[in-house]
Structures are given as C-alpha cells and as structure tokens.
Design an enzyme around this catalytic site. Structure first.
Site, mmCIF file in Angstrom:
data_model
loop_
_atom_site.group_PDB
_atom_site.id
_atom_site.type_symbol
_atom_site.label_atom_id
_atom_site.label_comp_id
_atom_site.label_asym_id
_atom_site.label_seq_id
_atom_site.Cartn_x
_atom_site.Cartn_y
_atom_site.Cartn_z
ATOM 1 N N GLY A 285 28.627 45.039 36.398
ATOM 2 C CA GLY A 285 27.961 46.225 36.915
ATOM 3 C C GLY A 285 28.752 46.728 38.098
ATOM 4 O O GLY A 285 29.953 46.478 38.197
ATOM 5 N N GLU A 286 28.074 47.414 39.000
ATOM 6 C CA GLU A 286 28.745 47.921 40.201
ATOM 7 C C GLU A 286 28.346 47.018 41.365
ATOM 8 O O GLU A 286 27.192 46.999 41.770
ATOM 9 C CB GLU A 286 28.340 49.389 40.429
ATOM 10 C CG GLU A 286 28.965 50.016 41.640
ATOM 11 C CD GLU A 286 30.448 49.701 41.792
ATOM 12 O OE1 GLU A 286 31.234 50.000 40.878
ATOM 13 O OE2 GLU A 286 30.818 49.131 42.837
ATOM 14 N N SER A 287 29.339 46.282 41.911
ATOM 15 C CA SER A 287 29.017 45.258 42.911
ATOM 16 C C SER A 287 28.395 45.854 44.162
ATOM 17 O O SER A 287 27.524 45.235 44.784
ATOM 18 C CB SER A 287 30.265 44.443 43.266
ATOM 19 O OG SER A 287 31.236 45.256 43.902
ATOM 20 N N CYS B 186 32.728 39.642 36.394
ATOM 21 C CA CYS B 186 33.195 40.890 37.007
ATOM 22 C C CYS B 186 32.482 41.152 38.339
ATOM 23 O O CYS B 186 32.800 40.509 39.328
ATOM 24 C CB CYS B 186 33.044 42.045 36.023
ATOM 25 S SG CYS B 186 34.047 43.476 36.463
ATOM 26 N N ARG C 217 38.656 43.272 44.691
ATOM 27 C CA ARG C 217 37.854 44.192 43.889
ATOM 28 C C ARG C 217 38.752 45.258 43.248
ATOM 29 O O ARG C 217 39.736 45.683 43.861
ATOM 30 C CB ARG C 217 36.827 44.847 44.819
ATOM 31 C CG ARG C 217 35.667 45.470 44.142
ATOM 32 C CD ARG C 217 34.568 45.793 45.154
ATOM 33 N NE ARG C 217 33.807 46.915 44.636
ATOM 34 C CZ ARG C 217 33.802 48.120 45.172
ATOM 35 N NH1 ARG C 217 34.498 48.379 46.253
ATOM 36 N NH2 ARG C 217 33.096 49.077 44.613
ATOM 37 N N ILE D 165 37.324 45.389 32.745
ATOM 38 C CA ILE D 165 36.917 46.762 33.032
ATOM 39 C C ILE D 165 36.896 46.981 34.542
ATOM 40 O O ILE D 165 36.045 46.435 35.237
ATOM 41 C CB ILE D 165 35.543 47.058 32.399
ATOM 42 C CG1 ILE D 165 35.660 46.932 30.872
ATOM 43 C CG2 ILE D 165 35.051 48.449 32.793
ATOM 44 C CD1 ILE D 165 34.366 47.071 30.125
ATOM 45 N N ARG D 166 37.859 47.761 35.043
ATOM 46 C CA ARG D 166 38.002 47.948 36.498
ATOM 47 C C ARG D 166 37.805 46.584 37.176
ATOM 48 O O ARG D 166 37.078 46.465 38.172
ATOM 49 C CB ARG D 166 36.988 48.973 37.018
ATOM 50 C CG ARG D 166 37.306 50.416 36.615
ATOM 51 C CD ARG D 166 36.203 51.379 37.037
ATOM 52 N NE ARG D 166 35.836 51.220 38.432
ATOM 53 C CZ ARG D 166 36.315 51.962 39.435
ATOM 54 N NH1 ARG D 166 37.180 52.926 39.198
ATOM 55 N NH2 ARG D 166 35.928 51.754 40.666
ATOM 56 N N HIS E 253 34.615 40.189 30.682
ATOM 57 C CA HIS E 253 33.238 40.318 30.180
ATOM 58 C C HIS E 253 33.076 39.681 28.798
ATOM 59 O O HIS E 253 33.094 40.388 27.796
ATOM 60 C CB HIS E 253 32.877 41.802 30.052
ATOM 61 C CG HIS E 253 32.846 42.541 31.350
ATOM 62 N ND1 HIS E 253 31.776 42.478 32.208
ATOM 63 C CD2 HIS E 253 33.733 43.374 31.926
ATOM 64 C CE1 HIS E 253 32.008 43.242 33.263
ATOM 65 N NE2 HIS E 253 33.193 43.791 33.118
ATOM 66 N N GLU F 53 30.482 38.807 27.535
ATOM 67 C CA GLU F 53 29.180 39.229 27.001
ATOM 68 C C GLU F 53 29.277 40.446 26.086
ATOM 69 O O GLU F 53 28.330 40.725 25.349
ATOM 70 C CB GLU F 53 28.196 39.500 28.151
ATOM 71 C CG GLU F 53 28.480 40.735 29.006
ATOM 72 C CD GLU F 53 29.486 40.517 30.135
ATOM 73 O OE1 GLU F 53 30.156 39.481 30.149
ATOM 74 O OE2 GLU F 53 29.591 41.419 30.996
#
Lengths: 214, 313
Positions: free
Chosen positions: A50-52, A82, A111, A144-145, A193, A195
């Site tokens: 997600g977005e940390s 992530c 990051r 992903i990023r 990821h 998942e």
C-alpha cells in the site's frame, strides 16, 4: 500447537484482500485488523502492500501504532510486503518529513528505491527457504515502486537479492545485489508482492514461522 | 539462476536492460492499482496542495491545471497540464503522481509517460481529442485509469489496456448522484452476469459490446479484472463512505477538497471515512467542524451538453 493459526492482515489501506487469499491458501485463518481488540486476538500479523505514508498516518490516528510496537517487541510474528517492509524497518531513507515506522527489524530500507511506476517490474528470483528446497522453483516476484534494504544488522538473515547480472551476462543497472527479502527473528519482510501472483509459498514460509512460535 | 525473463522487452519495445526484470506487464500495471485500494486520490493544482494531500494521507495525487469545478466554470478546451507544473508536483511529493490526458490523445499520454508520472487518467474531464477512438493503452509502460458509466464501457476500456477503472460521476459539481448511479449500474450489471447460465453469456457480450472472454471472466469471478474506484462529485466524508459501501475500492476526490473552506481538515476526514466506511460512529466524528463544503451544482440543473460523464463511449 495450532494447525491453522489466526493471522491478522492490517486493513487500514492497501492490498488486504490479496494477502487474505494467500494466507488462506497457505493454511492460515486470516482476519482483517483495524482495531486494538482485533489486534489482540491474532497469533501473527501481515502488513500489506500500500502507501506507507498513508498507513503510518492512519496507524497513529486510530492509535494502533503503540500497541503494534509493543506487540512486535513482545514477539508477535509479523510479515510485511513492500509498504509493510518499510513499516517494519528500524531505519528508513527517502521517507517524508515526520514519517515513522513501527520498527523491529534491524535494517535500513530505502523507500521507492527502484524508481517510479514505469520502473516497476516482475522477475524470477531465488528466495532462501523456498527455491533452495528440494524441487523448489524460483519465485515470480512483482516489484511496484518498491523499496530495497540498504543495510542489515548482524542478526538479520538475508533471503533474497537482486542478481548482479542478467542471464545474458549484461549488468543489472538498478538494484544489482540489493537485498529484497529478509528475516529478523519473528519478523519477515519482502520488497516484492507474492500476494498478487497466486504463489502462496512466501506466505507458507511465514505460516510455518508462526506455527513454530504458537 | 533460471531468470529467463530478465531480458525480455517492455510492451512498447523499449529495451528492459536497465531493469532487473520485465517492466510494463499487465500484472505490474494492475498491481499498482491494488496498492492504492482503500485510499483517496486527490486532485491538486500546485506543489503546495500536493504536500497538503500527502500530509493528509492521500495514497496518490492527480496533478492538473484546473480542478473540474474551474474547468466547468471557465469553459474552453481543457488539455493536459503544463509539464513544468507536473514536474513541480512530482518533485514535491513521494507518493504516486497521476495526470490526465484527453480521451484519444495518445501524444499527451506519451508526454506524460516521458515525464515519469505513475498513472495516466484518460479523462472525460478534459475535452476529448478523438470522438471515435480511445488511446491504445497496451502500447505504454505506464498504466492507465479510465472512467466508465456502465459495465460495457468498463470492459471496453480494459480491452484497450486500462489497468484500473473509476466509475464516472459528474466532476466539479459536488453532487454525488451520478457517481451513485454509475457505481450501482456497474455492480448491478456484474451481479446480473454472475447469475446467467453459460449459454447466455454470448448474447450478454453482444449487448454489453464487450469481448466474450472478458464477459465470461466477470461472470465467473463476480468482479472486474482490475481495481474499481469511484470519482466525480464526492465532497464529504459521508459521500466517500457511501461509495465504499456501494462497492468502490477507493475514491478520487477532485474539487471537493481544495474548493472547500478547510482543505486540510476535509482531506484528513475523507481519508479516515474511506478506511472506516462501514463505521458510522467514525464517519460522524470526522464529519464535525469541517467548515464549508464546496459550493455544489445540481447535476440535473446542468444542461446535457456540459455533462462530463457523457463523454467517452
């Protein structure tokens, strides 16, 4: 010993449903966690992708940050992918002003290390404990990023790195040799990821780690 | 190592030698949207607004020159934003940055990809550049999100390569009714497909004007193959929570934040309401003391030619 451990998935933001499915496939009983009472009822926890920065803010708003830190100190097994890896790191680089982590893993995580979304990629990687098992195949990994681990403390076990060279021998330009999966005691983290690939082997590794503790 | 995929090339034909793997795959594009789920994506027009959005807990920002309310008020042709302005926002924040290209304007999309934006919104909020064709989104490494008013439109966009769908609302109005209609429509059509016997899916595909394979996949799984957000007309925490209860996996908020009396408080409140969309006590708590909501425009009072949701097909 619990055969189907109850594993929470922090459900404030991110790819919660994918972790729930992977945990089910790996033989655990997953439950979403957004509240203190839900946290207190689990044998282990997954911090999703997600977005940390968003997850950090929501953790503080709902006052789950301190209980989670205490749980990690108290030996709760936690796996982070992530953004989850960033949350588990004792030290981060490239965070925003005031960004905090839960900590627990003696690692420094950078990051967005691989770049922006156009640099996001998938690749087959060897992961210790999975691809080196008898008949084990490499893991299809999706970045992903994604962050990577810059530095690890002495008690941290490195599970996977980006190879220095591609199969044709040409050097990998970004991230060559960087650590992308690691374990520190009961804490497991991956830059990638698992998942979202339908391959539950990393989650199975975590479920086994949880079974050893319960 | 058996990394046989390390040297394959990106869909655009660009060499992937700089990367440790394959860039621009459907999994990487759709996966990016999975990471945004449960989050709020906020329209911003300056680096300062982008910082406010990031500090409030936005999962991404949408960089644009004018918010939809101003596009609506000022009229004229609305285009891709100035690259300097997009650069400024990319520099200001560490969260993903999205930007809008006109429907069918593949060169605006090429420019945005070159600028390094993380997601392109092929958006009806801008003036369409092509009234027949949308952009061939498979040709890009950067992923795209597209709007849809119904399931057929969503599946046509996915066929063209969209990696994320947002239900369309009526952008720039603060009136949530169209977003409600379209989210209900998409969900209702998915439920209807799931109840059909297999031999009726061929005609269903014809009626939806979408490829049979995609229609059959939706019928089998009961969901779109990509993440579904909602957009257009969301102005309050309760609006965002209602969209989540209706089945959205996250929300775009455009004019609703920076056209309101207290953008910082409202942005934070909408973020919390999106996470706790099913908890009325939390929504009530965060809805207090937010000051003025954006001044609304009733969609029904807007003449059809200026309804943005009707652009795209």
């Amino acid at each position: 010993m619990t055969t189907r451990p109850t594993i929470g998935v922090l459900a404030l933001q991110g790819d919660v449903r994918e972790h729930v499915r992977a945990l089910e496939a790996a033989g655990a009983r997953p439950v979403p966690v957004r509240r203190r009472s839900e946290l207190d009822a689990v044998d282990a926890l997954v911090l999703p992708g997600g977005e940390s920065t968003t997850i950090d803010k929501l953790l503080r708003i709902v006052e789950l940050d301190e209980p989670l830190r205490a749980a990690v100190r108290g030996g709760l097994p936690v796996y982070g992918s992530c953004a989850g890896m960033i949350l588990l790191a004792d030290r981060i680089e490239g965070g925003i002003e005031g960004q905090r982590t839960l900590g627990g893993m003696d690692v420094t995580v950078r990051r967005n290390a691989f770049g922006r979304q156009v640099d996001s990629f998938e690749a087959d990687l060897d992961v210790a404990g999975i691809s080196d098992a008898p008949g084990g195949e490499p893991v299809r990994t999706v970045f992903i990023r994604a962050p990577w681990i810059e530095q690890v403390g002495p008690q941290v076990e490195v599970l996977a790195r980006i190879p220095a060279r591609a199969t044709d021998g040409s050097p990998v330009a970004v991230g060559a040799g960087k650590i992308v999966a690691a374990r520190h005691g009961r804490l497991l983290a991956t830059s990638f990821h698992p998942e979202i690939t339908g391959d539950a082997r990393v989650h199975a590794l975590f479920v086994n780690l949880v079974r050893e503790q319960v | 190592m058996t990394n046989e995929n390390l040297n394959t090339t990106a869909p655009s034909g660009a060499p992937a030698e700089a990367s440790a793997g394959v860039v621009g795959t459907a999994r990487v594009k759709r996966g990016m949207a999975e990471m945004l789920k449960g989050g709020v994506i906020m329209d911003v027009v300056t680096p300062e607004q982008a910082k406010i959005a990031e500090d409030a807990g936005a999962v991404a920002v949408m960089a644009l020159e004018r918010v939809p309310a101003d596009i609506r008020a000022q009229g004229g042709v609305a285009r891709m934003s100035d690259p300097d302005m997009i650069d400024g926002i990319v520099e200001a924040v560490s969260i993903p940055v999205m930007a809008k290209a006109r429907i069918g304007h593949f060169v605006e999309a090429q420019v945005l990809e070159a600028l390094g934006v993380d997601y392109i919104d092929e958006s009806e909020v801008l003036t369409p550049a092509d009234y027949a064709n949308h952009i061939d989104k498979w040709a890009f490494t950067v992923p795209f999100v597209c709007g849809a008013t119904n399931l057929g439109e969503a599946l046509r966009r996915i066929t063209e390569g969209a990696a994320m769908i947002r239900s369309k609302g009526e952008a720039g109005t603060g009136d949530v009714s169209n977003a409600t209609t379209h989210m209900r429509q998409i969900r209702q059509q998915i439920r209807a497909l799931s109840s059909l016997p297999e031999d009726e899916l061929f005609v269903a595909a014809k009626e939806l004007q979408a490829p049979y394979e995609l229609v059959a996949e939706v019928a089998r799984t009961g969901q779109l193959p990509v993440v579904l957000f909602t957009a257009g007309g969301i102005a309050t925490p309760a609006d965002a929570a209602m969209m989540m209860q209706l089945g959205a996996q996250g929300v775009f908020v455009g004019s609703g934040i920076f056209k309101s009396g207290d953008p910082v408080a409202r942005a934070k409140a909408i973020v919390q309401a999106t996470t706790f969309y099913d908890d009325p006590a939390v929504i009530a708590k965060v809805s207090r003391g937010l000051g003025e909501a954006m001044v609304g425009i009733n969609v029904e009072a807007e003449p059809a030619p200026v309804r943005l949701a009707e652009r795209g097909w």
